[in-house]
Design a protein around this motif. Structure first.
Motif, mmCIF file in Angstrom:
data_model
loop_
_atom_site.group_PDB
_atom_site.id
_atom_site.type_symbol
_atom_site.label_atom_id
_atom_site.label_comp_id
_atom_site.label_asym_id
_atom_site.label_seq_id
_atom_site.Cartn_x
_atom_site.Cartn_y
_atom_site.Cartn_z
ATOM 1 N N LEU A 1 0.811 -1.215 0.000
ATOM 2 C CA LEU A 1 0.000 0.000 0.000
ATOM 3 C C LEU A 1 0.846 1.269 0.000
ATOM 4 C CD1 LEU A 1 -2.736 -0.969 2.627
ATOM 5 C CD2 LEU A 1 -2.940 -1.015 0.138
ATOM 6 N N LEU A 2 2.096 1.159 0.346
ATOM 7 C CA LEU A 2 2.943 2.347 0.431
ATOM 8 C C LEU A 2 3.217 2.898 -0.960
ATOM 9 C CD1 LEU A 2 5.417 1.141 3.201
ATOM 10 C CD2 LEU A 2 3.343 2.519 3.445
ATOM 11 N N PRO A 3 3.420 4.211 -1.069
ATOM 12 C CA PRO A 3 3.510 4.852 -2.391
ATOM 13 C C PRO A 3 4.833 4.576 -3.088
ATOM 14 C CG PRO A 3 3.954 6.455 -0.677
ATOM 15 C CD PRO A 3 3.553 5.191 0.037
ATOM 16 N N SER A 4 4.798 4.683 -4.407
ATOM 17 C CA SER A 4 6.029 4.661 -5.192
ATOM 18 C C SER A 4 6.655 6.049 -5.152
ATOM 19 C CB SER A 4 5.722 4.271 -6.647
ATOM 20 O OG SER A 4 5.124 2.994 -6.705
ATOM 21 N N PRO A 5 7.965 6.143 -5.330
ATOM 22 C CA PRO A 5 8.614 7.456 -5.300
ATOM 23 C C PRO A 5 8.058 8.384 -6.382
ATOM 24 C CG PRO A 5 10.236 5.708 -5.123
ATOM 25 C CD PRO A 5 8.937 5.041 -5.464
ATOM 26 N N LEU A 6 7.960 9.666 -6.046
ATOM 27 C CA LEU A 6 7.531 10.677 -7.017
ATOM 28 C C LEU A 6 8.721 11.129 -7.855
ATOM 29 C CD1 LEU A 6 5.276 13.033 -4.834
ATOM 30 C CD2 LEU A 6 4.502 11.325 -6.491
ATOM 31 N N ILE A 7 8.441 11.481 -9.088
ATOM 32 C CA ILE A 7 9.450 12.087 -9.949
ATOM 33 C C ILE A 7 8.840 13.335 -10.557
ATOM 34 C CG2 ILE A 7 10.641 9.914 -10.459
ATOM 35 C CD1 ILE A 7 9.102 9.757 -13.067
ATOM 36 N N GLY A 8 9.699 14.250 -10.989
ATOM 37 C CA GLY A 8 9.197 15.494 -11.568
ATOM 38 C C GLY A 8 9.735 16.697 -10.821
ATOM 39 N N ALA A 9 8.870 17.737 -10.679
ATOM 40 C CA ALA A 9 9.278 18.964 -9.996
ATOM 41 C C ALA A 9 9.650 18.677 -8.547
ATOM 42 C CB ALA A 9 8.161 20.006 -10.063
ATOM 43 N N VAL A 10 8.950 17.746 -7.927
ATOM 44 C CA VAL A 10 9.259 17.285 -6.568
ATOM 45 C C VAL A 10 9.549 15.790 -6.636
ATOM 46 C CG1 VAL A 10 8.430 17.019 -4.212
ATOM 47 C CG2 VAL A 10 7.778 19.049 -5.526
ATOM 48 N N THR A 11 10.653 15.389 -6.049
ATOM 49 C CA THR A 11 10.997 13.972 -6.040
ATOM 50 C C THR A 11 10.977 13.460 -4.607
ATOM 51 O OG1 THR A 11 13.369 14.413 -5.878
ATOM 52 C CG2 THR A 11 12.431 14.207 -8.089
ATOM 53 N N THR A 12 10.660 12.194 -4.466
ATOM 54 C CA THR A 12 10.635 11.583 -3.142
ATOM 55 C C THR A 12 11.413 10.280 -3.170
ATOM 56 O OG1 THR A 12 8.584 10.371 -3.568
ATOM 57 C CG2 THR A 12 8.378 12.570 -2.599
ATOM 58 N N GLU A 13 11.822 9.897 -1.990
ATOM 59 C CA GLU A 13 12.490 8.605 -1.811
ATOM 60 C C GLU A 13 12.007 8.041 -0.485
ATOM 61 O OE1 GLU A 13 17.051 6.789 -1.642
ATOM 62 O OE2 GLU A 13 16.710 8.913 -2.104
ATOM 63 N N ASN A 14 11.671 6.759 -0.476
ATOM 64 C CA ASN A 14 11.082 6.132 0.706
ATOM 65 C C ASN A 14 11.942 4.971 1.178
ATOM 66 O OD1 ASN A 14 8.835 7.806 0.085
ATOM 67 N ND2 ASN A 14 7.998 6.195 -1.237
ATOM 68 N N LEU A 15 11.963 4.791 2.492
ATOM 69 C CA LEU A 15 12.662 3.648 3.076
ATOM 70 C C LEU A 15 11.780 3.076 4.176
ATOM 71 C CD1 LEU A 15 15.256 1.971 3.100
ATOM 72 C CD2 LEU A 15 16.198 3.578 4.768
ATOM 73 N N PHE A 16 11.421 1.798 4.030
ATOM 74 C CA PHE A 16 10.560 1.143 5.018
ATOM 75 C C PHE A 16 11.112 -0.232 5.315
ATOM 76 C CE2 PHE A 16 6.888 -1.701 5.913
ATOM 77 C CZ PHE A 16 6.486 -1.139 7.119
ATOM 78 N N ILE A 17 11.473 -0.457 6.596
ATOM 79 C CA ILE A 17 11.953 -1.759 7.046
ATOM 80 C C ILE A 17 11.038 -2.205 8.170
ATOM 81 C CG2 ILE A 17 13.886 -3.060 8.004
ATOM 82 C CD1 ILE A 17 15.735 -0.899 6.924
ATOM 83 N N PRO A 18 10.210 -3.213 7.942
ATOM 84 C CA PRO A 18 9.270 -3.638 8.996
ATOM 85 C C PRO A 18 10.009 -4.276 10.157
ATOM 86 C CG PRO A 18 9.197 -5.160 7.145
ATOM 87 C CD PRO A 18 10.075 -4.024 6.722
ATOM 88 N N SER A 19 9.425 -4.164 11.335
ATOM 89 C CA SER A 19 10.013 -4.735 12.545
ATOM 90 C C SER A 19 9.729 -6.227 12.611
ATOM 91 C CB SER A 19 9.443 -4.043 13.781
ATOM 92 O OG SER A 19 8.059 -4.277 13.863
ATOM 93 N N ALA A 20 10.252 -6.856 13.676
ATOM 94 C CA ALA A 20 10.009 -8.280 13.876
ATOM 95 C C ALA A 20 8.524 -8.561 14.054
ATOM 96 C CB ALA A 20 10.783 -8.774 15.101
ATOM 97 N N GLN A 21 7.819 -7.608 14.676
ATOM 98 C CA GLN A 21 6.375 -7.726 14.823
ATOM 99 C C GLN A 21 5.686 -6.803 13.817
ATOM 100 O OE1 GLN A 21 5.018 -7.745 19.049
ATOM 101 N NE2 GLN A 21 7.117 -7.140 19.486
ATOM 102 N N LEU A 22 4.464 -7.158 13.482
ATOM 103 C CA LEU A 22 3.696 -6.320 12.583
ATOM 104 C C LEU A 22 3.456 -4.978 13.263
ATOM 105 C CD1 LEU A 22 2.279 -6.386 9.825
ATOM 106 C CD2 LEU A 22 0.211 -7.119 10.990
ATOM 107 N N GLY A 23 3.879 -3.896 12.612
ATOM 108 C CA GLY A 23 3.814 -2.579 13.229
ATOM 109 C C GLY A 23 2.674 -1.741 12.711
#
Length: 396
Positions: free
Chosen positions: A167-189
Motif C-alpha cells: 500500500l505504500l507509495p512509489s517514489p515521485l518524480i518530476g518537480a518534486v521527487t521523493t524517496e522512501n525507506l521502510f523496514i518492517p520490525s520483527a512484529q507487525l507494526g
C-alpha cells in the motif's frame, strides 16, 4: 491391574511368590529361567519384575541389563532376589546390581512382609514414571502444536506485512521527487506514509505511527491511510493540515478503536508559492534542510506540542508555514529510525540520527539506502523492535 513377572529357576520360590502376589491382587506371571523371562517381559510389558540373581545359564544381572536396553520396558521396576550384598563386605555386589539397572534388592530368605512393601513401593514408582512419561508425551504434542501455530502465525504476519508494504507509495518524480525507506520490525507494526498530488499545485505528505504492535495496530494504520488517500473525511479541506488532523481526531477516538491512538505529521506543499504548511500530532519532528547543496546546511525541526490523534475529542491543532528555498529537502520519519538498541544497551537517539542525516545530506545525491548503511547499530540486531520508516522529499 498391575502385571508382575517372577523369574526364578527354583519352582518352589516361583510358586510361593506367584500365590502371594496374586493374593495381593496383582496379575502375576512366572518364568523358569532368564531367557524365558526376557521373552515374557517383552511380551507382557510388566510394571514390575522380580528376578533371582543366581540362575544357571543367564543370571539376574544379565537379565536386568537386557531388560534395560528395551525402551518399552524403561519404566519397569526391577527387583533382584539375592543372598549376596547383604552382609558386611559384600557391598560391591550390590553396586554391580545397581550398575546393571536394578532398582531394589530383596535378600534371601525372603521375608514376605518386606517383599509386599517393596513391591508396593516399586509399583508406586512405576506409576509415577508412567505418569511422567504420559505428561512428557502430552507436552511434546502441545509443543508441536505450538510450533505449528507459531509458523502459521508468522506466515500470516509476514503476509500482512507484505500487504501493508504494497500500500505504500512509489517514489515521485518530476518537480518534486521523493524517496522512501521502510523496514518492517520483527512484529507487525503500525507505520504508514503517503505522498500524492491533491491537485496540480498541492502535494500532500504525511507519515503516521499507531501505538503498539500486531494486527490491531496495522489494521488501524491501513484504515487511516485509506481514509486520507480517498479523501473521505467529511467537510475537510485536505490542503489545510489542521483541518485534516481535527477530522482524524474526531473519527478515530481511541475509546472506539481498541484504546489505540496514533501520531501523525501531515504537510502540504504548494508548488507555485514554494510554501510548506504542516501540523503535527505528537509525532517526531520532521527535518527541513535549507542550503542542502552547500556546506552551510541549516536544519529546522518541524515539531509540535499537540496531542496524538485519539487522546481527547476536542483538540485544536496548530499549523505552521515555511518558505521552501531552492534545493530544500524534507525528511519525515517514525521513532523507529532512532530508538534503536545499541550493543551497550543504550538507545541511539534522535540527536545522533539528525547529526548523521545532516552530514550525509552533504553528498549529492543523498540516497537513503546509503544512509541506512551508515547506521551500524542496525547490524547489532537481526530484527528491529519497531518499524523503520523514512521519507525524503526533495523540492528541487
Amino acid at each position: 491391574m498391575f502385571k508382575i513377572l517372577v523369574i526364578d529357576d527354583d519352582p518352589i520360590v516361583r510358586t510361593v511368590l506367584k500365590k502371594t502376589l496374586q493374593n495381593q491382587g496383582y496379575d502375576t506371571s512366572v518364568a523358569k529361567n532368564g531367557e524365558e523371562g526376557i521373552r515374557q517381559a517383552q511380551l507382557l510389558r510388566p510394571a514390575l519384575i522380580i528376578c533371582d540373581w543366581m540362575m544357571s545359564q543367564l543370571d539376574g544381572l544379565e537379565v536386568c541389563r537386557r531388560i534395560r536396553t528395551d525402551p518399552e520396558l524403561a519404566t519397569t521396576f526391577f527387583i533382584l532376589l539375592t543372598a549376596r550384598g547383604a552382609a558386611r563386605g559384600e557391598e560391591e555386589d550390590r553396586v554391580r546390581g545397581l550398575d546393571a539397572g536394578a532398582d531394589e534388592f530383596i535378600s534371601k530368605p525372603i521375608e514376605m512382609n518386606e517383599l509386599k512393601a517393596r513391591v508396593r513401593a516399586g509399583l508406586r514408582l512405576h506409576q509415577l514414571n508412567q505418569d511422567l512419561q504420559s505428561q512428557k508425551e502430552v507436552l511434546e504434542t502441545l509443543n508441536q502444536d505450538l510450533q505449528t501455530q507459531k509458523q502459521i502465525l508468522e506466515a500470516e504476519l509476514a503476509e500482512a506485512a507484505d500487504y501493508v508494504r504494497s500500500l505504500l507509495p512509489s517514489p515521485l518524480i518530476g518537480a518534486v521527487t521523493t524517496e522512501n525507506l521502510f523496514i518492517p520490525s520483527a512484529q507487525l507494526g503500525g507505520d504508514c506514509f503517503d505522498h500524492y498530488w491533491i491537485d496540480e499545485d498541492n502535494l500532500a505528505i504525511y507519515l503516521l505511527d499507531v501505538s503498539g504492535h500486531g494486527v490491531g495496530s496495522a489494521l488501524l494504520s491501513v484504515s487511516v491511510l485509506n481514509v486520507l488517500r480517498s479523501q473521505s473525511l467529511p467537510n475537510t479541506n485536505f490542503c489545510q493540515p489542521s483541518e485534516v488532523l481535527k477530522a482524524l481526531n474526531h473519527a478515530f477516538q481511541m475509546t472506539k478503536h481498541g484504546d489505540k491512538y496514533f501520531t501523525i505529521w501531515y504537510g502540504v506543499y504548494h508548488r507555485l508559492k514554494r510554501q510548506l504548511i504542516y501540523a503535527n500530532a505528537g509525532h517526531p519532528p520532521a527535518l527541513l534542510l535549507s542550503n542542502a547543496s552547500t556546506t552551510n546546511i541549516r536544519v529546522k525541526q518541524l515539531s509540535s506540542l499537540d496531542l496524538p490523534i485519539g487522546f481527547l475529542p476536542d483538540v485544536q491543532f496548530e499549523e505552521a508555514i515555511f518558505q521552501i528555498e531552492e534545493n530544500g529537502i524534507l525528511y519525515i520519519f517514525s521513532d523507529g529510525v532512532y530508538e534503536i538498541n545499541q550493543s551497550d544497551g543504550k538507545i541511539w537517539g534522535i540527536d545522533a540520527f539528525i547529526d548523521l542525516l545532516t552530514k550525509h545530506s552533504l553528498k549529492d545525491p543523498c540516497i537513503l539506502n546509503q544512509l541506512l548503511a551508515k547506521i551500524p547499530i542496525l547490524n547489532y540486531q537481526d530484527n528491529l523492535d519497531d518499524d523503520f520508516s523514512l521519507v525524503k522529499v526533495n523540492f528541487g
